[in-house]
Design a protein around this motif. Structure first.
Motif, PDB file in Angstrom:
ATOM      1  N   GLY A  78      -3.211  -0.390  -6.959  1.00  8.55           N
ATOM      2  CA  GLY A  78      -4.413  -0.874  -6.041  1.00  8.55           C
ATOM      3  C   GLY A  78      -5.484  -0.163  -6.685  1.00  8.55           C
ATOM      4  N   LYS A  79      -6.700  -0.196  -6.142  1.00  9.76           N
ATOM      5  CA  LYS A  79      -7.882   0.050  -6.530  1.00  9.76           C
ATOM      6  C   LYS A  79      -8.570   1.294  -6.048  1.00  9.76           C
ATOM      7  CE  LYS A  79      -8.742  -4.592  -7.738  1.00  9.76           C
ATOM      8  NZ  LYS A  79      -9.240  -5.706  -7.490  1.00  9.76           N
ATOM      9  N   ALA A  80      -9.374   2.097  -6.574  1.00  7.81           N
ATOM     10  CA  ALA A  80     -10.119   3.391  -6.093  1.00  7.81           C
ATOM     11  C   ALA A  80     -11.577   3.332  -6.734  1.00  7.81           C
ATOM     12  CB  ALA A  80      -9.136   4.560  -6.857  1.00  7.81           C
ATOM     13  N   TRP A 104      -2.629  12.731  -7.735  1.00  7.16           N
ATOM     14  CA  TRP A 104      -2.872  11.974  -6.400  1.00  7.16           C
ATOM     15  C   TRP A 104      -2.392  12.999  -5.214  1.00  7.16           C
ATOM     16  CZ3 TRP A 104      -6.275   8.142  -6.147  1.00  7.16           C
ATOM     17  CH2 TRP A 104      -6.415   7.255  -7.224  1.00  7.16           C
ATOM     18  N   ARG A 143       0.721  -1.240   0.143  1.00  7.12           N
ATOM     19  CA  ARG A 143       0.132   0.051   0.145  1.00  7.12           C
ATOM     20  C   ARG A 143       0.867   1.472   0.261  1.00  7.12           C
ATOM     21  NH1 ARG A 143      -3.982   1.914  -2.019  1.00  7.12           N
ATOM     22  NH2 ARG A 143      -5.246   0.028  -1.479  1.00  7.12           N
ATOM     23  N   SER A 173     -13.709  -0.321  -6.575  1.00 12.21           N
ATOM     24  CA  SER A 173     -12.575  -1.118  -6.904  1.00 12.21           C
ATOM     25  C   SER A 173     -12.045  -1.000  -8.631  1.00 12.21           C
ATOM     26  CB  SER A 173     -12.959  -2.395  -6.793  1.00 12.21           C
ATOM     27  OG  SER A 173     -13.214  -2.635  -5.312  1.00 12.21           O
ATOM     28  N   ALA A 209      -9.352   7.045  -2.901  1.00 11.69           N
ATOM     29  CA  ALA A 209      -8.929   5.675  -2.335  1.00 11.69           C
ATOM     30  C   ALA A 209      -8.530   5.956  -1.041  1.00 11.69           C
ATOM     31  CB  ALA A 209      -7.826   5.181  -3.211  1.00 11.69           C
ATOM     32  N   ARG A 210      -8.396   4.781  -0.184  1.00 13.73           N
ATOM     33  CA  ARG A 210      -7.908   4.649   1.172  1.00 13.73           C
ATOM     34  C   ARG A 210      -8.727   5.962   2.036  1.00 13.73           C
ATOM     35  NH1 ARG A 210      -6.035   0.925   4.546  1.00 13.73           N
ATOM     36  NH2 ARG A 210      -5.007   2.069   6.182  1.00 13.73           N
ATOM     37  N   TYR A 267     -11.158  10.220  -8.687  1.00 12.99           N
ATOM     38  CA  TYR A 267     -10.858   8.957  -8.337  1.00 12.99           C
ATOM     39  C   TYR A 267     -10.670   9.152  -6.767  1.00 12.99           C
ATOM     40  CZ  TYR A 267     -10.756   7.563 -13.125  1.00 12.99           C
ATOM     41  OH  TYR A 267     -11.124   7.432 -14.305  1.00 12.99           O
ATOM     42  N   ASP A 323     -10.336   0.668   0.940  1.00 15.23           N
ATOM     43  CA  ASP A 323      -9.057   0.553   0.833  1.00 15.23           C
ATOM     44  C   ASP A 323      -9.146  -0.819   0.003  1.00 15.23           C
ATOM     45  OD1 ASP A 323      -6.350   0.368   0.822  1.00 15.23           O
ATOM     46  OD2 ASP A 323      -6.085  -0.781   2.573  1.00 15.23           O
ATOM     47  N   ASP A 324      -9.077  -0.465  -1.381  1.00 12.83           N
ATOM     48  CA  ASP A 324      -9.272  -1.449  -2.420  1.00 12.83           C
ATOM     49  C   ASP A 324     -10.774  -1.940  -2.656  1.00 12.83           C
ATOM     50  OD1 ASP A 324      -6.649  -1.305  -3.220  1.00 12.83           O
ATOM     51  OD2 ASP A 324      -6.017  -3.063  -2.455  1.00 12.83           O
TER      52      ASP A 324
END
Length: 166
Positions: A60-62, A126, A5, A54, A161-162, A159, A36-37
């Motif tokens: 990873g995935k967002a 990001w 991660r 995902s 994530a986390r 997007y 988280d993913d």
């Protein structure tokens, strides 16, 4: 946070996370992870925006979010106390266009808590966002989740994530 991660976030250009950890030390609670993913810890997608969970993003995935005026990403949870947490953190990318005007709010009693915390993610970048719960009028309260709501214009995809409470 796992090594993979941290490397994922570092590869996306998120400064300050490659060697660090988002976990809390001592007697404070561990982060409450919403996404988280994939959705975690009982959080559900109650959005009224176009969302894809995902979506591959680097290693990873967002969540991909786009929509019409006033639409929102909403992550719902059974009521929980924010006692012991001080902030909401997430990683966000404005997609190809960026500049989406997003208001972040905590949810309680089936509606948004009045607060005026706004962000505008940058295009193709990001960034880590840390939102103090006191700025959401959610510190030490029982809430049911969070929303990132657009303003009066349609918006292109961003997007995220986390997503977690720390």
């Amino acid at each position: 946070m796992s090594v993979s991660r941290r490397l994922f976030l570092a590869a996306l250009g998120v400064a300050g996370v490659a060697g660090g950890s988002l976990a809390r030390a001592g007697d404070l609670p561990q982060p409450l992870v919403a996404f988280d993913d994939e959705l975690k810890n009982g959080f559900q997608n109650w959005s009224w925006a176009k969302t894809q969970l995902s979506v591959p993003a680097g290693n990873g995935k967002a969540i991909r979010v786009e929509g019409d005026p006033w639409s929102a990403l909403v992550l719902h949870h059974e009521p929980f106390s924010t006692e012991g947490y001080t902030k909401l953190t997430f990683v966000i990318n404005g997609g190809k266009d960026g500049g989406q005007a997003l208001t972040i709010r905590a949810m309680a009693g089936g509606k948004a808590i009045d607060a005026n915390y706004a962000i505008q993610p940058k295009a193709k970048t990001w960034a880590v966002v840390e939102v103090p719960l006191k700025d959401l009028n959610a510190a030490g309260k029982t809430i049911e989740g969070i929303s990132l709501q657009a303003q009066g214009d349609p918006y292109s995809a961003y997007y995220i994530a986390r997503i977690q409470f720390e």
